[in-house]
Design an enzyme around this catalytic site. Structure first.
Site, PDB file in Angstrom:
ATOM      1  N   HIS A  22       0.681  -0.818   0.254  1.00  0.00           N
ATOM      2  CA  HIS A  22      -0.088   0.237   0.072  1.00  0.00           C
ATOM      3  C   HIS A  22       1.280   1.403  -0.047  1.00  0.00           C
ATOM      4  O   HIS A  22       0.667   1.726  -0.930  1.00  0.00           O
ATOM      5  CB  HIS A  22      -0.927   0.273   1.404  1.00  0.00           C
ATOM      6  CG  HIS A  22      -1.822   1.092   1.298  1.00  0.00           C
ATOM      7  ND1 HIS A  22      -2.954   0.916   1.351  1.00  0.00           N
ATOM      8  CD2 HIS A  22      -1.566   2.598   1.889  1.00  0.00           C
ATOM      9  CE1 HIS A  22      -3.515   2.801   0.674  1.00  0.00           C
ATOM     10  NE2 HIS A  22      -2.711   3.565   1.724  1.00  0.00           N
ATOM     11  N   GLU A  23       1.893   1.527   0.781  1.00  0.00           N
ATOM     12  CA  GLU A  23       2.565   2.355   1.215  1.00  0.00           C
ATOM     13  C   GLU A  23       3.530   2.911  -0.121  1.00  0.00           C
ATOM     14  O   GLU A  23       3.814   3.611   0.086  1.00  0.00           O
ATOM     15  CB  GLU A  23       3.645   2.401   2.372  1.00  0.00           C
ATOM     16  CG  GLU A  23       2.556   2.934   3.789  1.00  0.00           C
ATOM     17  CD  GLU A  23       1.584   3.695   3.902  1.00  0.00           C
ATOM     18  OE1 GLU A  23       1.764   4.653   2.882  1.00  0.00           O
ATOM     19  OE2 GLU A  23       0.403   3.822   4.423  1.00  0.00           O
ATOM     20  N   HIS A  26       2.034   4.848  -2.801  1.00  0.00           N
ATOM     21  CA  HIS A  26       1.692   6.254  -2.954  1.00  0.00           C
ATOM     22  C   HIS A  26       3.311   6.679  -3.265  1.00  0.00           C
ATOM     23  O   HIS A  26       3.659   7.419  -3.786  1.00  0.00           O
ATOM     24  CB  HIS A  26       1.995   6.469  -1.018  1.00  0.00           C
ATOM     25  CG  HIS A  26       0.478   6.867  -0.936  1.00  0.00           C
ATOM     26  ND1 HIS A  26      -0.080   7.039  -1.409  1.00  0.00           N
ATOM     27  CD2 HIS A  26       0.126   6.021   0.457  1.00  0.00           C
ATOM     28  CE1 HIS A  26      -1.609   6.536  -0.813  1.00  0.00           C
ATOM     29  NE2 HIS A  26      -1.191   5.577   0.402  1.00  0.00           N
TER      30      HIS A  26
END
Length: 449
Positions: A22-23, A26
């Protein structure tokens, strides 16, 4: 591995993999959009490991493994060197900011598709939907008989137990009657209705499933394997013998066989076992013995193994696996939104919400079932993370996207005062949600039914 330690270990594996992915979404998109990333952290709090990369980003693993974050150069958090102004987050166009924020949930969805795709490539082990009903249950009242094979559920064809269970679980949330078609052991098809409207309100899916009483049919009482040197073999029993009775008590299936052996041997280990062998009845004097199986407490056994339940393995080539993965991702997404909608309207109980404890328990169980099941579990949790993060709650990705949507409409950014107020509201909502999930987990442990 100890169940507690196993749950902790597989929870850490699950969170580590999914939070990192997920990170990374980003991080990767921010870098592509020209934004300087100051820190990439897996976990919160004090760093237990960190290093500075060639790009100047600080990479770290923190002590609290319940999430992570990507810290970017941001004028809202302090003065920015004019030389680096073009790499600052708020200096980017609104579309770049939207892309950066949406990338986290987007990468979770990509992970879900990839996990399901690999699962179908390896082969998803499942069982055929051959069922039975516990006595006095709603399924028994509806007419479900031992050995019935589910053909359709809610008008949709089903070929696996998991597919049947998913459809039934969604129907349980609404507590509305559910039509099913079955084919009995005699080959005759029947149309039945599961009276889910009789279920009480305010319980979770697990409790509803117990009241419904629909289960996979246990294996027949056939000694598929007779272990050499064990009591049954020494008495003369052979593989393929159908066990009819223990000490004169009839045996219906293999589950009941185990119970009868324990009950009879606890009085005397000398058992009289009647079997059917190729149409001929035979009787054997079998002396049971105490034995520990799979590190469990010792129990009375005679050394026979059941036939394997009818398996339904879903294994496809790369192209077909991708199609099935996309279809499964879409189905799980619609199921999740349906469940959220029902909880919001009060049709479904909030007891269906699980927290970290529940995830840890399921992670351990899935890992014990094999790689295919663990991949499916990872995919489902990753999809849930994506959906939760897209909810329009301040402090979540969805809340930031809501601010950018407002900015697109009104032509200027949301005021700092509004954003601060939104953060307080978002934190309060998240704390409430996490508290409810934790309460549900503890409630299931203390009062499982």
């Amino acid at each position: 591995m100890n169940p507690f330690l196993g749950s902790v270990f597989w929870l850490l594996v699950t969170l580590g993999v999914l939070v990192t992915f997920h990170e990374f979404g980003h991080y990767w998109v921010a870098r592509r959009c020209g934004v300087k990333v100051l820190r990439f952290s897996i976990g919160f709090g004090r760093a237990i490991w960190k290093r500075i990369g060639r790009d100047g980003t600080e990479y770290q693993i923190a002590a609290i493994p319940l999430g992570g974050y990507v810290k970017m150069l941001d004028a809202r958090e302090g003065d920015v060197d004019p030389v680096l102004r073009h790499q600052e987050f708020t200096a980017q166009s609104i579309w770049k900011r939207i892309a950066i924020v949406a990338a986290g949930p987007g990468f979770n969805i990509i992970f879900t598709i990839a996990a399901f795709w690999l699962m179908f490539m390896l082969g998803r082990t499942d069982y055929a939907p051959v069922v039975t009903a516990t006595p006095q249950s709603l399924a028994a009242q509806a007419g479900i008989q031992p050995g019935d094979r589910l053909l359709t559920v809610g008008g949709e064809p089903v070929t696996t137990w998991s597919g049947s269970f998913d459809t039934i679980a969604n129907a349980l949330l609404g507590r509305t009657p559910l039509a099913v078609t079955v084919r009995g052991a005699d080959g005759v098809q029947r149309s039945l209705v599961l009276p889910l409207n009789r279920l009480p309100a305010g319980q979770d899916v697990g409790q509803y499933m117990d009241r419904l009483g629909l289960e996979l049919a246990p294996p027949p009482a056939i000694a598929a394997i007779v272990e050499p040197g064990d009591p049954a073999a020494l008495a003369g029993m052979q593989s393929g013998d159908r066990i009819l009775s223990i000490n004169g008590n009839a045996v219906k299936d293999f589950n009941e066989l185990g119970k009868q052996i324990v009950a009879a041997a606890s009085k005397s280990p000398k058992l009289t076992v009647a079997v059917d062998r190729h149409g001929a009845s035979k009787t054997f004097a079998v002396t049971a013995r105490m034995e520990s199986v799979a590190n469990n407490a010792p129990q009375w056994v005679i050394g026979v193994r059941p036939p394997l339940s009818e398996l339904a393995i879903q294994r496809y080539g790369a192209g077909k696996a991708l199609v099935e993965s996309l279809a499964m991702t879409w189905q799980r997404t619609t199921d999740t939104f349906t469940m959220v909608g029902k909880m919001v309207t009060g049709e479904a109980s909030t007891r269906n919400i699980s927290g970290v404890i529940g995830i840890a328990q399921v992670a351990n169980a899935a890992a014990q079932m094999g790689l295919d099941r663990f991949l499916e579990f990872l995919g489902l949790v990753s999809l849930s993370l994506a959906i939760i993060n897209l909810l329009p709650i301040p402090v979540l990705d969805g809340g930031h996207l809501l601010y950018y949507l407002i900015e697109l409409i009104k032509g200027s950014p949301v005021s700092e005062r509004t954003m601060i107020a939104g953060q307080y509201v978002g934190i309060a909502l998240l704390c409430t949600l996490m508290g409810l999930a934790f309460y549900n987990d503890i409630h299931r442990i203390i009062l499982p039914s």
